[in-house]
Each structure stands twice: as C-alpha cells, then as structure tokens.
Motif scaffolding. Structure first.
Motif, PDB file in Angstrom:
ATOM      1  N   ASP A   1       0.810  -1.210   0.000  1.00 56.40           N
ATOM      2  CA  ASP A   1       0.000   0.000   0.000  1.00 56.40           C
ATOM      3  C   ASP A   1       0.855   1.276   0.000  1.00 56.40           C
ATOM      4  O   ASP A   1       1.635   1.504   0.914  1.00 56.40           O
ATOM      5  CB  ASP A   1      -0.877  -0.031   1.265  1.00 56.40           C
TER       6      ASP A   1
ATOM      7  N   LEU B   1       7.964  -2.614   7.424  1.00 57.98           N
ATOM      8  CA  LEU B   1       6.714  -2.666   6.672  1.00 57.98           C
ATOM      9  C   LEU B   1       6.721  -3.766   5.601  1.00 57.98           C
ATOM     10  O   LEU B   1       5.912  -4.695   5.655  1.00 57.98           O
ATOM     11  CB  LEU B   1       6.411  -1.303   6.043  1.00 57.98           C
TER      12      LEU B   1
ATOM     13  N   ASP C   1      -0.010   4.257   0.561  1.00 60.69           N
ATOM     14  CA  ASP C   1      -0.336   5.135   1.688  1.00 60.69           C
ATOM     15  C   ASP C   1       0.418   4.751   2.952  1.00 60.69           C
ATOM     16  O   ASP C   1       0.785   5.597   3.751  1.00 60.69           O
ATOM     17  CB  ASP C   1      -1.842   5.108   1.969  1.00 60.69           C
ATOM     18  N   LYS C   2       0.635   3.436   3.132  1.00 60.22           N
ATOM     19  CA  LYS C   2       1.380   2.998   4.315  1.00 60.22           C
ATOM     20  C   LYS C   2       2.818   3.507   4.215  1.00 60.22           C
ATOM     21  O   LYS C   2       3.395   3.956   5.211  1.00 60.22           O
ATOM     22  CB  LYS C   2       1.365   1.474   4.422  1.00 60.22           C
TER      23      LYS C   2
ATOM     24  N   TRP D   1       0.022  -6.866  11.941  1.00 51.86           N
ATOM     25  CA  TRP D   1       0.863  -7.794  12.706  1.00 51.86           C
ATOM     26  C   TRP D   1       1.368  -7.178  14.001  1.00 51.86           C
ATOM     27  O   TRP D   1       2.120  -7.793  14.732  1.00 51.86           O
ATOM     28  CB  TRP D   1       2.043  -8.277  11.851  1.00 51.86           C
TER      29      TRP D   1
ATOM     30  N   LEU E   1      -4.965   9.386   7.517  1.00 51.90           N
ATOM     31  CA  LEU E   1      -5.608   9.229   6.214  1.00 51.90           C
ATOM     32  C   LEU E   1      -6.986   8.608   6.349  1.00 51.90           C
ATOM     33  O   LEU E   1      -7.446   8.282   7.441  1.00 51.90           O
ATOM     34  CB  LEU E   1      -4.739   8.350   5.311  1.00 51.90           C
TER      35      LEU E   1
ATOM     36  N   LEU F   1       3.772   6.128   2.548  1.00 53.50           N
ATOM     37  CA  LEU F   1       3.690   7.582   2.749  1.00 53.50           C
ATOM     38  C   LEU F   1       3.652   7.931   4.233  1.00 53.50           C
ATOM     39  O   LEU F   1       4.364   8.823   4.706  1.00 53.50           O
ATOM     40  CB  LEU F   1       2.431   8.102   2.047  1.00 53.50           C
ATOM     41  N   LEU F   2       2.827   7.187   4.985  1.00 57.64           N
ATOM     42  CA  LEU F   2       2.727   7.424   6.426  1.00 57.64           C
ATOM     43  C   LEU F   2       4.084   7.255   7.100  1.00 57.64           C
ATOM     44  O   LEU F   2       4.486   8.081   7.926  1.00 57.64           O
ATOM     45  CB  LEU F   2       1.762   6.424   7.051  1.00 57.64           C
ATOM     46  N   MET F   3       4.771   6.164   6.732  1.00 56.60           N
ATOM     47  CA  MET F   3       6.058   5.907   7.369  1.00 56.60           C
ATOM     48  C   MET F   3       7.070   6.983   7.015  1.00 56.60           C
ATOM     49  O   MET F   3       7.852   7.428   7.859  1.00 56.60           O
ATOM     50  CB  MET F   3       6.588   4.532   6.972  1.00 56.60           C
ATOM     51  N   ARG F   4       7.052   7.419   5.757  1.00 60.98           N
ATOM     52  CA  ARG F   4       8.004   8.461   5.362  1.00 60.98           C
ATOM     53  C   ARG F   4       7.704   9.764   6.091  1.00 60.98           C
ATOM     54  O   ARG F   4       8.614  10.471   6.509  1.00 60.98           O
ATOM     55  CB  ARG F   4       7.983   8.652   3.854  1.00 60.98           C
ATOM     56  N   ALA F   5       6.408  10.066   6.249  1.00 59.16           N
ATOM     57  CA  ALA F   5       6.054  11.290   6.974  1.00 59.16           C
ATOM     58  C   ALA F   5       6.536  11.212   8.423  1.00 59.16           C
ATOM     59  O   ALA F   5       6.856  12.214   9.042  1.00 59.16           O
ATOM     60  CB  ALA F   5       4.554  11.519   6.924  1.00 59.16           C
TER      61      ALA F   5
END
Ligand SMILES: Nc1ncnc2c1ncn2[C@@H]1O[C@H](COP(=O)(O)OP(=O)(O)OP(=O)(O)O)[C@@H](O)[C@H]1O
Ligand SMILES: [Mg+2]
Lengths: 264, 249
Positions: free
Chosen positions: A162, A183, A164-165, B90, B82, A167-171
């Motif tokens: 994903d 991830l 978006d996942k 997990w 989001l 993106l979230l981690m980079r943010a």
C-alpha cells in the motif's frame, strides 16, 4: 437414553463425521489402488516385468535398505534442501535489491523475463561443464529453477504494498531500511510462505532433473539406472519414496505456515 | 503565534501524458493550536497541499515554513492521518502506537509511558495488547490518531479521515478526534469535501477554487463547542449555505 444435542453440538458432530468420511475414502482409494495393482499382477492380468507390483516393490526396498538406500535418500534430500534454501534466500535478497534500486529493476527486467521463460534444462550441459558432474551441478540446476520465480513473486509482493502505508512511514521520518524491515518484509510474510510452497515443488523438479543429467547417487539416479537395466521394481519403488519425501517437505512448510498464522 | 506559513505556493505535476497545474499561488498562515479545515471541489488539489506540508514533495515555486524553517524534506515532526487507519495488522495497538518513536529512535521509557497514558486516556486501555482486527472502525481510527500523537508532531494533517466510516460512527469519531486534538493542544489541518464536517470541527475554514487551486475565501464561523453541539447551533445551516454557494460557483 439418547442425549438430545444442541444445534451447535450437532453442527460440530456433523463436521467431524464429514471429515472422518473424507479421510476414510482417501485411504480406501489408496488401498484399492495398491490392492488392485497387486491383484492384477498376481493373477497375470498385467505383466509385473513392465508394471512391477506392490509386493515386488517392497522386496526391492528391503534389499536396498540392506545396501545403500539411505545413502541415496540422503543425497537427494540434501541436494533438494540445499537448492531450496539457497534459491529462496538468494532470490529474496535479489528481490530486495531490485526493490531498492529502480534503475537496477528496470535494467534487469527484460533479462529476468527471458530467463523465466527459458527452459532451465537447456543449460544442463553448460552447468555440468562449469560445475563438474556432481552435487554442485545438481544444486545449481535446482537453484536456477527456483530462483527466478522467487525473485519475481517476492518483488511483486513488495511492489503491491500500500502506497499510503509507505507515505505514512516516510512522513514519520522513516528511512528506506526501516520501510523494508518494519513494513515490507512483515507484510510480505504470507507471500513469502506461498513462495516457499511453490519452491518445494520446483526444487524437487530441479533435483531430479539434475540427477537425470549427472549423478552416481540419489533417487533420480536410481530411477534412471533402473530404467536402463529394465528393473521396473527399482523405478517404481524409488518413485514411491520420492512421493513420500515431497509430501513430507510440503507438510513441513504447511506446518510453518500454520505456526506463523497463529502468531499473527 | 504563527506555526505554519504557506507562501505563494504553486505546484505543477509532470506525467507522461500531461502537465497538471494543481496549485496556483496558495497563501495561508496557520496559528499554533488552531484547527483549520481546507475544503474545495473534488480533485482541486487538497491532498497535494498536505503532501507539500509533510515535505514529501517540493513546491514548484514558493515555500512552506514550519516554525519559521523551510520544509524541504520529511523530518518526522508532522503527523499524518488518512482515510484508512493503516494500522499494521501484525502489531498490537500499543506497538502500532509506538511505531513513530521507534522509527525516530525515540522509544525511551518516558515516551512509552506517554503513549501508554494516551491509550488509557482515550479509552483504548483494555485493547493495548489487542490486534487492529479486533477493534471497530471507530476505535481503529482513534488508535491511528494516537499513533500520530505518539511522536509529538508539531502539526497534524488529516486527509478525509472520516470518509471511510459509516454515518453514525463518523459523528462519534469526529467528536473523539476533536476532543483529543483540543485537549492535546495540537495544531491541525483537515482536508475534506464534507461542508458540515468542516464547520463542526474547524476554527477556520479555507475554501479553495477549482483546479488550479487558489484560496478563494476564508471563514471563521465562531461557533464553539463539540462537533455535535455545533451541528445543533442555529447559525450552522447559514454557514453551510454560504460555503455551499462558494464551492458550487
Ligand atoms: N502524483 C500525481 N501525479 C500527477 N498528477 C497528480 C498526482 N497527484 C495528483 N494529481 C492531480 O492533481 C490534481 C489534484 O489532486 P489532489 O489529489 O491534490 O486533489 P484532491 O483535492 O485531494 O482530490 P480529492 O477530492 O479527489 O481527494 C488532480 O487533478 C490529480 O489528478
Ligand atoms: Mg484527496
């Protein structure tokens, strides 16, 4: 007096009964198959010289067990497991590198596609010349057969992650290493397990193919040798053992899968 | 005190097919502790503004300042929320919430204590050791908010965080999120195309034009209280009409 069952108990009971029924039928099919085979051979309806028979296979196994059966089994098993592990680990590492560098990924893409559709057996002679006629060649053959599929499936799993996942981690300030280890790899575990399952099958193909080409020991060798000297008993008995080993390895992976699923 | 400044920002996307002019000279200044909603027609460039604030992309021209410093790469002082919660299946709720501190190598005993406290305070205490799939959609979104608060970001970016929830849950989660953000005294920028959501949550509402987006109007409804209370306020529907007209013309 008969106990009255609740709906739930009835459901569970039915389910268990059904499961027992399936297993019973599966066993019956197996027994019927070998029974019929034996019967036809005994009565002379088929010629055991061409078809062998369960009792003759057993006899062959008994004699072989006194000689070097376990050496052959050990050889094949070792080659298979080595090839399986090398291909899975190396394939995963290569997939990680290809994910890491999009340049590398784009450059190698056509080569991987070609290698994937190439029948690896065609490389047999080259492998023998380079690796010598021994374990090395057989393991190389196995690795070649498994590794391309491993690279492609693991990489596809990474690319499907994903956006978006990520993106979230980079943010949150994650670097590429962290995205990989926190991830991509954890979320790829189901995919990795299905790769393992595919590789179990493919590594047996590789090993037996390798042993057909070169070898002086192993189940593939026994099968080829048995065919050449027209000892169908030996061919059939070795094939049977092969079936058992392949099943055993598959179930080990299935066990790993069950364990992983439980701990998630 | 001004915490965020968007100064004459324009953005043009380049793709093989075309050049998309998404933002055109956007100017906006946001105060510390303020809750700002950005609203605009679909596809006008709302998400693009948030991506720029997070530092994941650089503006084609202009600049964005956080605490007076130009943002040019993600440095981990921005919290993103989001549409979907994106909790890792997990990891337990606690370990999900600790992801940020872990990535930033700030997982000290006091951070862990702080995260535990947040989880307790906002009603997820008994789910600390549970996995995301064991939680309802609303609780998961609350857990996602706690995850973004855990590394103490300077500003929260919310990109339509409620739109995947059903109506009942959405109202409740709206209330939750508002309460949590206010009590943690965080600055928040919410992107939405739901007008009533914007009025019920924000102190200030920024209306964007159609693409390429520019700031068209800024409103300060001045309605106080929780989102549910605000929805009952008598001026609510008047504000709704005003903003609706802005967006549709
Ligand atoms: N990575 C990208 N590459 C090229 N064009 C993009 C990219 N991201 C967005 N766009 C285009 O830029 C414009 C603005 O997109 P953006 O996602 O910011 O709009 P939005 O207001 O968030 O839309 P929505 O209401 O659908 O969420 C759209 O026309 C979109 O097609
Ligand atoms: Mg958007």
């Amino acid at each position: 007096m008969k106990k009255i069952l609740t709906l739930r108990e009835q459901y569970l009971l039915d389910k268990r009964k059904n499961k027992i029924k399936i297993i019973a039928i599966q066993l019956a099919v197996l027994i019927l198959f070998f029974g019929l085979w034996e019967l036809l051979a005994q009565t002379g309806a088929i010629d055991p010289f061409f078809t062998s028979s369960p009792s003759r296979m057993l006899k062959t196994l008994k004699t072989l067990a006194g000689q070097d059966l376990f050496k052959h089994i050990g050889t094949t098993l070792l080659e298979c497991i080595c090839g399986f592990i090398i291909a899975t680990v190396a394939g995963t590492v290569i997939a990680i590198l290809l994910w890491w560098s999009s340049t590398l990924r784009k450059v190698t893409e056509p080569y991987i596609v070609v290698l994937n559709s190439l029948p690896k057996i065609a490389l047999g002679p080259v492998i023998i010349i380079w690796m010598g006629a021994g374990y090395g060649a057989i393991i190389t053959m196995t690795v070649l057969i498994c590794i391309i599929v491993t690279i492609m499936s693991v990489l596809a799993g990474f690319m499907e992650c994903d956006e978006d996942k990520i993106l979230l981690m980079r943010a949150m300030g994650a670097n590429k290493f962290q995205i990989l280890f926190k991830l991509l790899l954890p979320s790829s575990i189901p995919n990795l397990i299905s790769v393992l399952k595919i590789n179990v099958g493919l590594s047996w193909v590789g090993v037996i193919m390798g042993e057909y080409l070169v070898s002086s020991a192993g189940l593939g060798y026994l099968i080829i040798y048995g065919g050449q000297v027209f000892k169908l008993d030996l061919v059939m008995a070795s094939t049977l053992i092969l079936c058992l080993l392949a099943a055993l390895m598959y179930f080990s992976v299935a066990l790993v899968e069950k364990h992983v699923k439980k701990s998630r | 005190m001004e915490i965020l400044k968007i100064d004459n920002v324009s953005l043009i996307y380049q793709t093989d097919e075309a050049e998309t002019h998404a933002l055109n000279d956007v100017n906006l200044s946001i105060e510390d502790g303020e809750f700002v909603a950005i609203i605009g027609p679909s596809g006008c460039g709302k998400t693009t503004i948030l991506t720029l604030i997070s530092g994941l992309m650089k503006p084609t021209s202009g600049a964005i300042y956080l605490d007076g410093k130009v943002i040019d790469k993600p440095v981990g002082d921005i919290g993103y929320m989001l549409q979907r919660d994106h909790l890792f299946p997990w990891r337990t709720i606690l370990s999900n919430a600790l992801l940020g501190p872990e990535l930033q190598k700030k997982k000290t005993p006091e951070t862990v204590a702080y995260v535990n406290e947040l989880i307790e305070k906002y009603g997820l205490g008994e789910f600390k050791k549970a996995y995301p799939r064991q939680l309802s959609g609303g609780m998961r979104q609350r857990a996602a908010l706690i995850r973004t608060l855990a590394y103490r970001p300077k500003i929260l970016l919310l990109d339509e965080p409620f739109s995947a929830l059903d109506y009942q849950t959405r109202l409740a989660v709206c209330d939750d999120v508002h309460r949590i953000i206010k009590s943690e005294k965080k600055t928040a920028v919410l992107v939405t195309h739901d007008i009533s959501e914007a009025i019920s949550l924000a102190d200030r509402i920024v209306v964007l034009s159609a693409r390429p987006a520019t700031v068209k109007k800024i409103y300060e409804p001045g309605i106080e209280g929780t989102p549910l209370k605000r929805r009952e306020d008598k001026s609510f529907s008047r504000w709704f009409d005003t903003i609706y007209k802005d967006i549709s013309t």
